[in-house]
Each structure stands twice: as C-alpha cells, then as structure tokens.
Design a protein around this motif. Sequence first.
Motif, PDB file in Angstrom:
ATOM      1  N   VAL A 111      -7.147  37.050  51.028  1.00 18.58           N
ATOM      2  CA  VAL A 111      -7.215  37.587  49.667  1.00 18.58           C
ATOM      3  C   VAL A 111      -6.160  36.924  48.782  1.00 18.58           C
ATOM      4  O   VAL A 111      -6.439  36.549  47.638  1.00 18.58           O
ATOM      5  N   VAL A 112      -4.946  36.736  49.299  1.00 20.28           N
ATOM      6  CA  VAL A 112      -3.890  36.077  48.530  1.00 20.28           C
ATOM      7  C   VAL A 112      -4.322  34.661  48.144  1.00 20.28           C
ATOM      8  O   VAL A 112      -4.140  34.233  47.001  1.00 20.28           O
ATOM      9  N   ALA A 113      -4.932  33.922  49.076  1.00 15.51           N
ATOM     10  CA  ALA A 113      -5.396  32.566  48.781  1.00 15.51           C
ATOM     11  C   ALA A 113      -6.481  32.585  47.704  1.00 15.51           C
ATOM     12  O   ALA A 113      -6.482  31.747  46.792  1.00 15.51           O
ATOM     13  N   VAL A 114      -7.391  33.543  47.784  1.00 18.95           N
ATOM     14  CA  VAL A 114      -8.444  33.672  46.771  1.00 18.95           C
ATOM     15  C   VAL A 114      -7.818  34.028  45.422  1.00 18.95           C
ATOM     16  O   VAL A 114      -8.171  33.452  44.383  1.00 18.95           O
ATOM     17  N   LEU A 115      -6.867  34.966  45.434  1.00 13.36           N
ATOM     18  CA  LEU A 115      -6.193  35.346  44.187  1.00 13.36           C
ATOM     19  C   LEU A 115      -5.455  34.162  43.570  1.00 13.36           C
ATOM     20  O   LEU A 115      -5.430  34.009  42.342  1.00 13.36           O
ATOM     21  N   ASP A 116      -4.836  33.330  44.410  1.00  9.81           N
ATOM     22  CA  ASP A 116      -4.159  32.128  43.907  1.00  9.81           C
ATOM     23  C   ASP A 116      -5.130  31.270  43.100  1.00  9.81           C
ATOM     24  O   ASP A 116      -4.806  30.802  42.002  1.00  9.81           O
ATOM     25  N   ARG A 117      -6.321  31.059  43.644  1.00  6.73           N
ATOM     26  CA  ARG A 117      -7.314  30.215  42.981  1.00  6.73           C
ATOM     27  C   ARG A 117      -7.826  30.873  41.697  1.00  6.73           C
ATOM     28  O   ARG A 117      -8.013  30.209  40.667  1.00  6.73           O
ATOM     29  N   LEU A 118      -8.062  32.184  41.761  1.00  4.03           N
ATOM     30  CA  LEU A 118      -8.546  32.899  40.578  1.00  4.03           C
ATOM     31  C   LEU A 118      -7.495  32.917  39.470  1.00  4.03           C
ATOM     32  O   LEU A 118      -7.825  32.771  38.288  1.00  4.03           O
ATOM     33  N   GLU A 119      -6.231  33.063  39.868  1.00  2.54           N
ATOM     34  CA  GLU A 119      -5.150  33.065  38.877  1.00  2.54           C
ATOM     35  C   GLU A 119      -5.005  31.677  38.242  1.00  2.54           C
ATOM     36  O   GLU A 119      -4.825  31.561  37.022  1.00  2.54           O
ATOM     37  N   ALA A 120      -5.122  30.633  39.045  1.00  2.00           N
ATOM     38  CA  ALA A 120      -5.023  29.263  38.528  1.00  2.00           C
ATOM     39  C   ALA A 120      -6.132  28.979  37.510  1.00  2.00           C
ATOM     40  O   ALA A 120      -5.937  28.195  36.577  1.00  2.00           O
ATOM     41  N   ARG A 121      -7.270  29.632  37.669  1.00  2.00           N
ATOM     42  CA  ARG A 121      -8.395  29.456  36.739  1.00  2.00           C
ATOM     43  C   ARG A 121      -8.329  30.421  35.556  1.00  2.00           C
ATOM     44  O   ARG A 121      -9.198  30.398  34.687  1.00  2.00           O
ATOM     45  N   GLY A 122      -7.323  31.286  35.543  1.00  2.00           N
ATOM     46  CA  GLY A 122      -7.156  32.220  34.432  1.00  2.00           C
ATOM     47  C   GLY A 122      -8.092  33.406  34.474  1.00  2.00           C
ATOM     48  O   GLY A 122      -8.293  34.083  33.464  1.00  2.00           O
ATOM     49  N   LEU A 123      -8.663  33.704  35.652  1.00  2.94           N
ATOM     50  CA  LEU A 123      -9.606  34.820  35.767  1.00  2.94           C
ATOM     51  C   LEU A 123      -8.919  36.141  36.092  1.00  2.94           C
ATOM     52  O   LEU A 123      -9.495  37.213  35.861  1.00  2.94           O
TER      53      LEU A 123
END
Length: 154
Positions: A73-85
Amino acid sequence: MTALSEPATADPTASLVRSVRRIAQAIDVRSREISRLAGLTLPQLLVLQSIRALGEVSTTAISRDVSMSAPTVVAVLDRLEARGLIVRYRSATDRRVVHARLTESGLAALTDAPGLMGADALRRWSALPPDRQQTMAGAMAIFADLIAGAPRPS
C-alpha cells in the motif's frame, strides 16, 4: 452444460483449480483494460476507491480494506502521490500515523475510471437473483480465507 459452466468432473478440487485459473486470467485481462483506459493499475484503483470510501484514512486502514500488505500500500501511495492523486500527512494526535486523502485530481481519476468489473460482467451479475448473489459472495469470501490461510469463524 452452459458455456459458463465447468465440465462435470469426479474431482471437485480439479474443477475448483480450473475455475480459479479462469478467474485469475479474467482479472489479468480486466487489469490491463483498466490500465489502458484509465492509466491506473488495478492496485492503484483499489487504493483510490478505498480512500474515497473511508475518507482521510491511515495506511493500515487502507491495507485492511484492500487486502494488501502495508508495504505494498505504501508503494502504491508513493506512486499516487507522485501523480498528484493523493496527499499524505501526519496525524495531529499521533505523529507516527500517516493519513491519505484524495486530491481533486484523484477524485476526477476515479470519476473517469472504468468499473472493476466490465459492463457485461456487471450486467450478468445484476441479473442473478439477490439470494444467488449473496450465496456466491459468501462462498468466494470463504474460499479466499481458505487459500489465504485466514481462520474463519464458524
């Protein structure tokens, strides 16, 4: 026998394994469709949906809701945060806890994203009688617990 049913077999375990394989294959195909249509992976879409449903929420709560490990989940959140979602921030009451919330872009991505089940599958599911839907959903939950090794209350 219908086109959707498995051939009769004397070994229910073999039939179950074939059915699970067909489900895994269908999920893989749908995941690729979602990625192509929305630019989101299936885990990313699940996490976004969880945040929308649960509100401003901790990583642990998301992990439980989507049945993924906390590091995943942390890895997914990292990607979502990098995309501004999504945005993440520390709890005001316990600085060890990190919360996530959707941004306007995240809400828009969810609005534009296709459903987890294709329209045809959802239509066929909805056409089933409610008691059959309930039975199937319950059986799938029990089976998921069996293969995941989770204890199930009687």
